[in-house]
Design an enzyme around this catalytic site. Structure first.
Site, short mmCIF file in Angstrom:
data_model
loop_
_atom_site.label_atom_id
_atom_site.label_comp_id
_atom_site.label_asym_id
_atom_site.label_seq_id
_atom_site.Cartn_x
_atom_site.Cartn_y
_atom_site.Cartn_z
CE LYS A 66 3.22 2.82 -0.71
NZ LYS A 66 4.16 2.82 0.41
CG ASP A 102 7.33 4.75 1.14
OD1 ASP A 102 6.69 5.66 1.68
OD2 ASP A 102 6.80 3.86 0.43
#
Ligand code: ATR
Length: 272
Positions: A66, A102
């Site tokens: 990520k 997220d």
């Protein structure tokens, strides 16, 4: 036309994203393929360029890529800049743009499951990694918290995140169980609960009515304990669903399909 999507990570075999996204596309009548690819860290740049060259419409990025993937996209959206991490890449007009869904996924899921009780609380975030960063900005911007505190095993990382948020304090990792009564929303962003018998902190002092939230998406012993002590519990399935819904909606919008993601179908696919 069939749209091609992917998730890249390492390991990736356990991922529920292919089942969730394929069910969502089927429900919407969108012809799509969504595959999981295991990509080792040294191969990340090649993999990303390969997905682009092959005409993928978008992809998800998960552990451990990520942060590293930020260097290989053409632009970073504000959400990814804040979190310092990308979990969704959208290909728009031939350019790759990194997003972080997220945080928004976490907040949407919390509000869906807990409702307006989640606003205006004293918040304690456990962990200071990539997930904590995305979530803490979304909590700060969207949940009107009374206060935010960060506790992390490695204190310097908690201090770094608290500084970046510019409104948070640091709690020592060893003190967490003791200070629990001061917080009305406690969020575990660490991977601790993935081992069924590990718990991020003891809950003896939990206040009834406090919200206990864990981003691990299997049922955890910690949440079961919290519930038995009168806590309002929120597990990680909803965050997985809502971060995916945000990603899917962006990918489809980029192809002229402004559809709302079918949340209930996606949740069912994750839990099947
Ligand atoms: P992610 O992107 O999923 O957040 P990460 O950046 O590796 O992954 O962060 C993992 C988080 O879980 C960190 O806050 C980590 O604490 P450290 O910063 O001290 O490493 C925390 N964590 C993982 N395993 C832990 C354990 N056994 N005990 C306490 N904290 C743990």
């Amino acid at each position: 036309m069939t749209l091609h999507f992917a998730v890249i990570g390492d390991p990736i075999g356990h991922s529920r994203s292919p089942a969730m996204m394929m069910r969502a596309c089927a429900a919407l009548g969108v012809r799509a393929q969504y595959e999981a690819y295991a990509v080792a860290p040294h191969a990340l740049e090649h993999a990303v360029r390969g997905l682009h060259a092959l005409g993928f419409a978008g992809y998800n990025v998960t552990i451990p890529h990520k942060v590293a993937v930020c260097a290989f996209v053409d632009a970073l959206d504000h959400s990814a800049q804040q979190a310092g991490a990308v979990n969704t890449v959208v290909v728009r007009d031939g350019r790759t743009i990194g997003y972080n869904t997220d945080g928004i996924g976490y907040v949407r899921s919390l509000l869906e499951e807990i409702g307006p009780h989640a606003f205006g609380r004293d918040v304690l975030i456990l962990g200071a990694g990539g997930a904590a960063r995305g979530i803490s900005y979304a909590v700060k911007d969207r949940l009107r918290p009374k206060s935010i505190a960060i506790a992390n095993r490695t204190r310097t990382r908690a201090e770094g995140l608290a500084r970046a948020l510019d409104c948070a304090t640091v709690v020592s990792w060893d003190e967490v169980a003791h200070v629990l009564p001061s917080y009305g929303l406690i969020i575990n962003t660490t991977s601790i609960g993935m081992e069924p018998h590990e718990e991020p902190c003891a809950l003896d002092r939990l206040r009834a009515g406090s919200i206990i939230s864990d981003i691990v998406y299997r049922p955890t012993q910690w949440l079961a304990h919290a519930q038995s002590r009168g806590g309002l519990v929120h597990g990680g399935v909803g965050m997985l669903v809502h971060q995916g819904a945000e990603a899917l909606e962006m990918w489809l919008r980029a192809h002229g399909m402004p559809y709302a993601a079918p949340i209930a179908v996606m949740r069912e696919a994750v839990q099947a």
